[in-house]
Design a protein around this motif. Structure first.
Motif, PDB file in Angstrom:
ATOM      1  N   VAL A   6       0.885  -1.341   0.171  1.00 37.15           N
ATOM      2  CA  VAL A   6      -0.042   0.106   0.461  1.00 37.15           C
ATOM      3  C   VAL A   6       0.778   1.135   0.500  1.00 37.15           C
ATOM      4  CG1 VAL A   6      -1.867   1.320   0.906  1.00 37.15           C
ATOM      5  CG2 VAL A   6      -1.620  -1.245   1.406  1.00 37.15           C
ATOM      6  N   ASN A   7       0.797   2.033  -0.824  1.00 37.54           N
ATOM      7  CA  ASN A   7       1.223   3.389  -1.067  1.00 37.54           C
ATOM      8  C   ASN A   7       0.519   4.409  -0.651  1.00 37.54           C
ATOM      9  OD1 ASN A   7       3.921   3.295  -2.882  1.00 37.54           O
ATOM     10  ND2 ASN A   7       1.936   1.880  -4.276  1.00 37.54           N
ATOM     11  N   PHE A   8       1.270   5.052   1.020  1.00 37.37           N
ATOM     12  CA  PHE A   8       0.803   6.114   2.195  1.00 37.37           C
ATOM     13  C   PHE A   8       1.397   7.472   0.772  1.00 37.37           C
ATOM     14  CE2 PHE A   8      -0.482   2.202   3.789  1.00 37.37           C
ATOM     15  CZ  PHE A   8      -1.723   2.536   4.426  1.00 37.37           C
ATOM     16  N   ASP A   9       0.396   8.511   0.332  1.00 41.18           N
ATOM     17  CA  ASP A   9       0.758   9.916  -0.238  1.00 41.18           C
ATOM     18  C   ASP A   9       1.249  10.364   0.641  1.00 41.18           C
ATOM     19  OD1 ASP A   9       1.522   7.506  -2.592  1.00 41.18           O
ATOM     20  OD2 ASP A   9       1.095   9.312  -3.780  1.00 41.18           O
ATOM     21  N   GLY A  10       1.635  11.844   0.830  1.00 40.00           N
ATOM     22  CA  GLY A  10       1.878  12.717   1.669  1.00 40.00           C
ATOM     23  C   GLY A  10       0.849  13.830   1.544  1.00 40.00           C
ATOM     24  N   LEU A  11       0.151  14.439   1.908  1.00 40.05           N
ATOM     25  CA  LEU A  11      -1.090  15.561   1.952  1.00 40.05           C
ATOM     26  C   LEU A  11      -0.155  16.345   1.506  1.00 40.05           C
ATOM     27  CD1 LEU A  11      -4.007  16.411  -0.073  1.00 40.05           C
ATOM     28  CD2 LEU A  11      -4.630  15.922   2.829  1.00 40.05           C
ATOM     29  N   VAL A  12      -0.083  17.036   0.843  1.00 40.98           N
ATOM     30  CA  VAL A  12       0.834  18.641   0.732  1.00 40.98           C
ATOM     31  C   VAL A  12       0.020  19.397   1.135  1.00 40.98           C
ATOM     32  CG1 VAL A  12       1.598  20.205  -0.551  1.00 40.98           C
ATOM     33  CG2 VAL A  12       1.656  18.338  -1.259  1.00 40.98           C
ATOM     34  N   GLY A  13       0.867  19.975   2.880  1.00 40.18           N
ATOM     35  CA  GLY A  13       0.134  20.696   2.805  1.00 40.18           C
ATOM     36  C   GLY A  13      -0.002  22.440   3.146  1.00 40.18           C
ATOM     37  N   PRO A  14      -1.166  23.250   3.872  1.00 36.52           N
ATOM     38  CA  PRO A  14      -1.231  24.491   3.102  1.00 36.52           C
ATOM     39  C   PRO A  14       0.096  25.517   3.395  1.00 36.52           C
ATOM     40  CG  PRO A  14      -2.912  23.874   4.708  1.00 36.52           C
ATOM     41  CD  PRO A  14      -1.211  22.543   5.044  1.00 36.52           C
ATOM     42  N   THR A  15       0.973  25.417   4.111  1.00 37.51           N
ATOM     43  CA  THR A  15       1.830  26.665   3.930  1.00 37.51           C
ATOM     44  C   THR A  15       2.722  25.681   2.796  1.00 37.51           C
ATOM     45  OG1 THR A  15       3.012  25.460   5.718  1.00 37.51           O
ATOM     46  CG2 THR A  15       1.721  26.701   6.146  1.00 37.51           C
ATOM     47  N   HIS A  16       2.991  25.113   1.327  1.00 35.32           N
ATOM     48  CA  HIS A  16       4.407  24.893   0.932  1.00 35.32           C
ATOM     49  C   HIS A  16       4.528  25.754   0.207  1.00 35.32           C
ATOM     50  CE1 HIS A  16       6.031  22.833  -2.528  1.00 35.32           C
ATOM     51  NE2 HIS A  16       5.189  23.661  -3.032  1.00 35.32           N
ATOM     52  N   ASN A  17       6.007  25.565   0.471  1.00 38.22           N
ATOM     53  CA  ASN A  17       6.821  27.015   0.033  1.00 38.22           C
ATOM     54  C   ASN A  17       7.707  26.509  -0.322  1.00 38.22           C
ATOM     55  OD1 ASN A  17       8.962  28.470   2.249  1.00 38.22           O
ATOM     56  ND2 ASN A  17       7.027  26.702   3.711  1.00 38.22           N
ATOM     57  N   TYR A  18       8.834  27.467  -0.820  1.00 42.53           N
ATOM     58  CA  TYR A  18       9.799  27.713  -1.103  1.00 42.53           C
ATOM     59  C   TYR A  18      10.748  27.703  -0.416  1.00 42.53           C
ATOM     60  CZ  TYR A  18       8.010  25.294  -5.339  1.00 42.53           C
ATOM     61  OH  TYR A  18       6.878  24.474  -6.216  1.00 42.53           O
ATOM     62  N   GLY A  19      11.378  27.382   0.429  1.00 42.66           N
ATOM     63  CA  GLY A  19      12.353  28.016   1.377  1.00 42.66           C
ATOM     64  C   GLY A  19      13.784  27.423   1.149  1.00 42.66           C
ATOM     65  N   GLY A  20      13.873  26.458   0.378  1.00 37.84           N
ATOM     66  CA  GLY A  20      15.499  26.022  -0.041  1.00 37.84           C
ATOM     67  C   GLY A  20      16.169  25.903   1.599  1.00 37.84           C
ATOM     68  N   LEU A  21      15.492  25.180   2.068  1.00 32.82           N
ATOM     69  CA  LEU A  21      16.164  24.877   3.492  1.00 32.82           C
ATOM     70  C   LEU A  21      16.774  23.504   3.717  1.00 32.82           C
ATOM     71  CD1 LEU A  21      12.436  24.976   5.419  1.00 32.82           C
ATOM     72  CD2 LEU A  21      14.563  26.783   5.676  1.00 32.82           C
ATOM     73  N   SER A  22      16.384  22.349   2.250  1.00 27.72           N
ATOM     74  CA  SER A  22      17.440  21.367   2.213  1.00 27.72           C
ATOM     75  C   SER A  22      18.433  21.539   1.234  1.00 27.72           C
ATOM     76  CB  SER A  22      16.728  20.573   1.618  1.00 27.72           C
ATOM     77  OG  SER A  22      17.220  19.230   1.892  1.00 27.72           O
ATOM     78  N   TYR A  23      20.003  21.789   2.258  1.00 23.84           N
ATOM     79  CA  TYR A  23      21.179  22.262   1.513  1.00 23.84           C
ATOM     80  C   TYR A  23      22.098  20.598   0.979  1.00 23.84           C
ATOM     81  CZ  TYR A  23      26.029  22.884   1.451  1.00 23.84           C
ATOM     82  OH  TYR A  23      28.048  22.729   1.290  1.00 23.84           O
ATOM     83  N   GLY A  24      21.943  20.557   0.006  1.00 21.40           N
ATOM     84  CA  GLY A  24      22.452  18.958  -0.309  1.00 21.40           C
ATOM     85  C   GLY A  24      21.670  18.200  -1.577  1.00 21.40           C
ATOM     86  N   ASN A  25      19.841  19.486  -1.753  1.00 24.66           N
ATOM     87  CA  ASN A  25      19.048  19.229  -2.078  1.00 24.66           C
ATOM     88  C   ASN A  25      19.005  20.019  -3.743  1.00 24.66           C
ATOM     89  OD1 ASN A  25      16.423  19.088  -3.665  1.00 24.66           O
ATOM     90  ND2 ASN A  25      15.309  18.258  -1.827  1.00 24.66           N
ATOM     91  N   VAL A  26      19.153  19.689  -4.594  1.00 21.55           N
ATOM     92  CA  VAL A  26      19.866  20.522  -5.867  1.00 21.55           C
ATOM     93  C   VAL A  26      18.860  21.806  -5.955  1.00 21.55           C
ATOM     94  CG1 VAL A  26      20.626  21.154  -7.972  1.00 21.55           C
ATOM     95  CG2 VAL A  26      21.971  19.123  -6.525  1.00 21.55           C
ATOM     96  N   ALA A  27      17.377  20.944  -6.220  1.00 18.52           N
ATOM     97  CA  ALA A  27      15.854  21.351  -7.011  1.00 18.52           C
ATOM     98  C   ALA A  27      15.695  22.434  -4.981  1.00 18.52           C
ATOM     99  CB  ALA A  27      15.520  20.490  -6.816  1.00 18.52           C
ATOM    100  N   SER A  28      15.858  22.061  -4.299  1.00 17.44           N
ATOM    101  CA  SER A  28      15.406  23.168  -3.025  1.00 17.44           C
ATOM    102  C   SER A  28      16.152  24.501  -2.951  1.00 17.44           C
ATOM    103  CB  SER A  28      15.469  22.135  -1.958  1.00 17.44           C
ATOM    104  OG  SER A  28      15.926  22.703  -0.636  1.00 17.44           O
ATOM    105  N   GLN A  29      17.095  24.068  -3.005  1.00 18.98           N
ATOM    106  CA  GLN A  29      18.076  24.883  -3.128  1.00 18.98           C
ATOM    107  C   GLN A  29      18.424  26.055  -4.649  1.00 18.98           C
ATOM    108  OE1 GLN A  29      21.763  22.796  -1.991  1.00 18.98           O
ATOM    109  NE2 GLN A  29      21.794  25.163  -0.875  1.00 18.98           N
ATOM    110  N   SER A  30      18.475  25.509  -5.642  1.00 13.66           N
ATOM    111  CA  SER A  30      18.195  26.329  -7.091  1.00 13.66           C
ATOM    112  C   SER A  30      17.023  27.077  -7.742  1.00 13.66           C
ATOM    113  CB  SER A  30      18.208  25.265  -8.359  1.00 13.66           C
ATOM    114  OG  SER A  30      17.111  24.152  -8.719  1.00 13.66           O
TER     115      SER A  30
END
Length: 448
Positions: A6-30
């Motif tokens: 069974v695949n339990f997918d995460g429901l995207v939260g109401p504060t979905h934003n691009y904070g660039g918080l994940s150092y090492g994650n190219v897409a997040s930072q860019s």
């Protein structure tokens, strides 16, 4: 007895934003500081869930976290009313406010590590919430994650829940993003594969030089012990430090497995042949036939793999035994990746079909199809014991779609996070969501 993944997918939260918080994650930072669309993000995720359900897969929903996390801000010294805490954080330490508003819990591949009952000593499905202590904005997730998982899998006869590992660097744990399971049938004993980036205590294992290795060998070993896994049912493999430094922050960015098949990039691991041999031998003892599909660097570079998220895909077994690969639209947009996939399916050997989904909102923040789902292998009895409110149905899809349209904003920028009204909107939405999913009180604002 019939069994399911069974695949339990995460429901995207109401504060979905691009904070660039994940150092090492190219897409997040860019994509840091760009305007996001929470409504579109949530609807894209729901559409993928509905599509998989329509294909005949059992699909579930995992609720998002309360954001902004006011309690986390209070722990850092901000005080007063909730509105005052948010305003102080915005004025004095905006990066902390951004971190407290992260919607990264949508990537529930990091929520926990799950071992099915066929593998565990006590015959129950085991969950260990990931401490995610490599990143502050994710390290605050596991208390609520544990409550949500506890409300979804509540029957102690079938389910066992473990607290997150100690929140120190030596036991950095990223959950199922660095874990997969190989088996002949989902209800049979299998081999659990833990990918780690470094060892905390053994200097024989090389570490990346640019980006952090988030998963430690010691954390993986601890989870295996907590879950009561047998030594002959576990394999540990080290991620290639060079690909971590190229933006492969989790193993599910460079490899994906399902059933008896591992789909991986040539540069994904160290000591690859030894690791594959161990997987083949251990699965073979259980009656399985381990098979691997290696994508050569000459056809798809690591850079192309990271940009397209080719391996951050869902590898699914259909009712007829054939395999389906769920990929993001970015794979079709990459000429070399798409050419490879066309040749792969044309060969008809293991992966027969590729389906493409538009997950741009998630992708721009650094997560693809595999990031959005937590896999839980369940037999019929265990599936019947799962909280039925979280299993996707056509009526639930319609209800959640209406709920998103009612509560989510079309646009969100960093400056919007300082608006105390956003917290009220989020709490109103989540309070209604817990009733829709029949979760009870799982959020701090509902408990305190």
């Amino acid at each position: 007895m019939k069994s399911y993944e069974v695949n339990f997918d995460g429901l995207v939260g109401p504060t979905h934003n691009y904070g660039g918080l994940s150092y090492g994650n190219v897409a997040s930072q860019s994509n840091s500081q760009q305007s996001s669309n929470p409504k579109e993000a949530a609807l894209q995720g729901l559409q993928k869930m509905k599509a998989l359900m329509d294909m005949g897969f059992v699909q579930g929903v995992l609720a998002p976290q309360e954001r902004p996390d006011v309690a986390a801000l209070r722990n850092l010294g901000f005080s007063g009313s909730d509105a005052q805490v948010i305003q102080q954080a915005a004025q004095q330490a905006m990066p902390l406010l951004v971190a407290s508003c992260s919607a990264s819990s949508m990537w529930v591949a990091n929520a926990a590590t799950v071992s099915p009952s066929a593998d565990t000593a006590d015959g129950r499905v085991h969950f260990t919430a990931a401490n995610l202590n490599c990143k502050y904005h994710r390290s605050i997730e596991h208390p609520t994650t544990s409550r949500v998982l506890g409300a979804m899998f509540a029957d102690p006869q079938h389910f066992a829940h473990h607290a997150a590992l100690p929140a120190v660097a030596q036991f950095g744990d990223e959950g199922a993003a660095n874990h997969t399971r190989f088996c002949r049938e989902y209800g049979e004993a299998g081999v659990e594969f833990f990918a780690f980036g470094r060892s905390a205590f053994d200097t024989r294992y090389p570490a990346p030089q640019k980006y952090p290795a988030r998963q430690t060998l010691e954390a993986s070993q601890a989870v295996a012990r907590l879950h009561g896994l047998k030594d002959d049912g576990v394999v540990y493999g080290q991620q290639n430090p060079a690909v971590i430094d190229a933006g492969v922050f989790h193993n599910d960015v460079i490899a994906v497995g399902n059933g008896e098949v591992l789909f991986y990039h040539e540069d994904a691991f160290l000591n690859t042949e030894q690791m594959l041999g161990e997987l083949q031998a251990k699965l073979g003892k259980l009656g399985g036939n381990f098979q691997s599909v290696c994508v050569p660097r000459a056809l798809v570079s690591v850079e192309d793999a990271v940009r397209s998220y080719l391996f951050n895909s869902q590898l699914l077994t259909r009712a007829d035994g054939s395999m389906l690969l769920i990929v993001p639209e970015e794979c079709r947009a990459n000429e070399r990746v798409w050419h490879y996939l066309q040749g792969l399916t044309a060969s008809g050997v293991l992966i027969r079909e590729v389906k493409v989904f538009d997950l741009k909102q998630s992708m721009q923040n650094g997560g693809g199809p595999a990031c959005l789902r937590l896999r839980v292998a369940l037999n019929e009895t265990e599936l019947a014991a799962v909280n039925p409110g979280v299993i996707m149905t056509a009526p639930l899809y319609d209800t959640l779609t209406q709920w998103v349209h009612k509560h989510y904003r079309d646009s969100l920028r960093e400056s919007d996070l300082a608006d105390p009204q956003l917290l009220l909107e989020c709490r109103t939405a989540l309070d209604e969501l817990t009733q829709i999913l029949k979760l009870g009180a799982v959020y701090p604002f509902q408990i305190n």
